[in-house]
Design a protein around this motif. Structure first.
Motif, PDB file in Angstrom:
ATOM      1  N   GLU A 185      -7.265  11.127   8.286  1.00  0.00           N
ATOM      2  CA  GLU A 185      -5.851  11.079   8.668  1.00  0.00           C
ATOM      3  C   GLU A 185      -5.174  12.411   8.393  1.00  0.00           C
ATOM      4  O   GLU A 185      -4.417  12.918   9.209  1.00  0.00           O
ATOM      5  N   TYR A 186      -5.434  12.951   7.215  1.00  0.00           N
ATOM      6  CA  TYR A 186      -4.806  14.205   6.788  1.00  0.00           C
ATOM      7  C   TYR A 186      -5.218  15.362   7.695  1.00  0.00           C
ATOM      8  O   TYR A 186      -4.402  16.217   8.034  1.00  0.00           O
ATOM      9  N   LEU A 187      -6.469  15.390   8.098  1.00  0.00           N
ATOM     10  CA  LEU A 187      -6.957  16.498   8.914  1.00  0.00           C
ATOM     11  C   LEU A 187      -6.560  16.371  10.387  1.00  0.00           C
ATOM     12  O   LEU A 187      -6.526  17.373  11.087  1.00  0.00           O
ATOM     13  N   THR A 188      -6.273  15.180  10.871  1.00  0.00           N
ATOM     14  CA  THR A 188      -5.963  14.998  12.292  1.00  0.00           C
ATOM     15  C   THR A 188      -4.480  14.731  12.505  1.00  0.00           C
ATOM     16  O   THR A 188      -3.704  15.651  12.728  1.00  0.00           O
ATOM     17  N   ALA A 189      -4.065  13.489  12.442  1.00  0.00           N
ATOM     18  CA  ALA A 189      -2.698  13.117  12.802  1.00  0.00           C
ATOM     19  C   ALA A 189      -1.698  13.375  11.685  1.00  0.00           C
ATOM     20  O   ALA A 189      -0.512  13.555  11.950  1.00  0.00           O
TER      21      ALA A 189
ATOM     22  N   ILE B 210      -1.032  12.520   7.194  1.00  0.00           N
ATOM     23  CA  ILE B 210      -0.956  11.414   6.247  1.00  0.00           C
ATOM     24  C   ILE B 210       0.516  11.141   5.954  1.00  0.00           C
ATOM     25  O   ILE B 210       1.338  12.055   5.922  1.00  0.00           O
ATOM     26  N   GLU B 211       0.843   9.854   5.760  1.00  0.00           N
ATOM     27  CA  GLU B 211       2.227   9.478   5.483  1.00  0.00           C
ATOM     28  C   GLU B 211       2.553   9.772   4.024  1.00  0.00           C
ATOM     29  O   GLU B 211       1.894   9.268   3.118  1.00  0.00           O
TER      30      GLU B 211
ATOM     31  N   LEU C  22       0.834  -1.210   0.000  1.00  0.00           N
ATOM     32  CA  LEU C  22       0.000   0.000   0.000  1.00  0.00           C
ATOM     33  C   LEU C  22       0.867   1.258   0.000  1.00  0.00           C
ATOM     34  O   LEU C  22       0.592   2.220  -0.712  1.00  0.00           O
ATOM     35  N   LEU C  23       1.926   1.237   0.818  1.00  0.00           N
ATOM     36  CA  LEU C  23       2.845   2.371   0.849  1.00  0.00           C
ATOM     37  C   LEU C  23       3.543   2.523  -0.501  1.00  0.00           C
ATOM     38  O   LEU C  23       3.740   3.642  -0.984  1.00  0.00           O
TER      39      LEU C  23
ATOM     40  N   ILE D 149       9.905   8.793   5.256  1.00  0.00           N
ATOM     41  CA  ILE D 149       8.465   9.007   5.254  1.00  0.00           C
ATOM     42  C   ILE D 149       8.118   9.947   6.403  1.00  0.00           C
ATOM     43  O   ILE D 149       8.579   9.754   7.529  1.00  0.00           O
ATOM     44  N   ILE D 150       7.338  10.977   6.104  1.00  0.00           N
ATOM     45  CA  ILE D 150       6.926  11.927   7.136  1.00  0.00           C
ATOM     46  C   ILE D 150       5.403  11.922   7.239  1.00  0.00           C
ATOM     47  O   ILE D 150       4.713  11.462   6.322  1.00  0.00           O
ATOM     48  N   ARG D 151       4.908  12.421   8.346  1.00  0.00           N
ATOM     49  CA  ARG D 151       3.460  12.627   8.515  1.00  0.00           C
ATOM     50  C   ARG D 151       3.191  14.104   8.308  1.00  0.00           C
ATOM     51  O   ARG D 151       3.708  14.941   9.045  1.00  0.00           O
TER      52      ARG D 151
END
Length: 158
Positions: free
Chosen positions: A116-120, A122-123, A45-46, A151-153
């Motif tokens: 994911e993008y709005l909270t913690a 996205i990778e 998936l990554l 990889i960053i968040r």
């Protein structure tokens, strides 16, 4: 020469110790195989995500800024819009929903990624660094080289 190994069909009684041992070993191998498949799914998936970013980064930009990366992520989150529009166009005329399962999978994926993008965050690959961006552009899509990426968040700028 030795005795042949028993299998579940040749053991006499269903509650015997030999039968229970065989059933236990079968369950153990099935659980191990299921665990292997789960561990193989995450890198793939990554890898798909990195391939999408590799194909959609602008070749004229040498180093991305947070604003450009936010625009690229918004484009990433909208990657299924054409497919959803086609499915909805097919649903207008008919009572039954033929592609409902595909539509549900797409909606769940997009909703989960947007949340994911709005909270913690996205990778995403770290394309703020010029070396990482160059490596992403030259990468051939092989899973073996995933550990070379940083990889960053990245979360939505407020």
């Amino acid at each position: 020469m030795g005795k042949p190994k028993p299998n579940i069909m040749t053991v006499n009684h269903p509650n015997s110790r030999k039968t229970k041992q065989l059933i236990k070993s079968k369950h153990k191998t099935a659980f191990r195989d299921k665990k292997k498949l789960n561990n193989l799914a995450k890198p793939s998936l990554l890898c798909e995500k990195l391939i999408w970013f590799r194909d959609n980064v602008d070749n004229t930009i040498s180093q991305y800024t947070p604003e450009l990366l936010a625009m690229l992520i918004e484009k990433y989150l909208k990657r299924f819009d054409n497919e959803l529009n086609l499915i909805q166009a097919k649903h207008k005329d008919k009572i039954n929903r033929r592609y409902a399962s595909r539509e549900d999978v797409i909606r769940l994926t997009v909703d989960r990624e947007r949340e994911e993008y709005l909270t913690a965050g996205i990778e995403v690959p770290s394309i703020f660094n010029a070396e990482q961006l160059l490596y992403l552009r030259t990468w051939d899509g092989d899973i073996r080289f995933l550990p070379n990426f940083r990889i960053i968040r990245f979360s939505c700028p407020k």
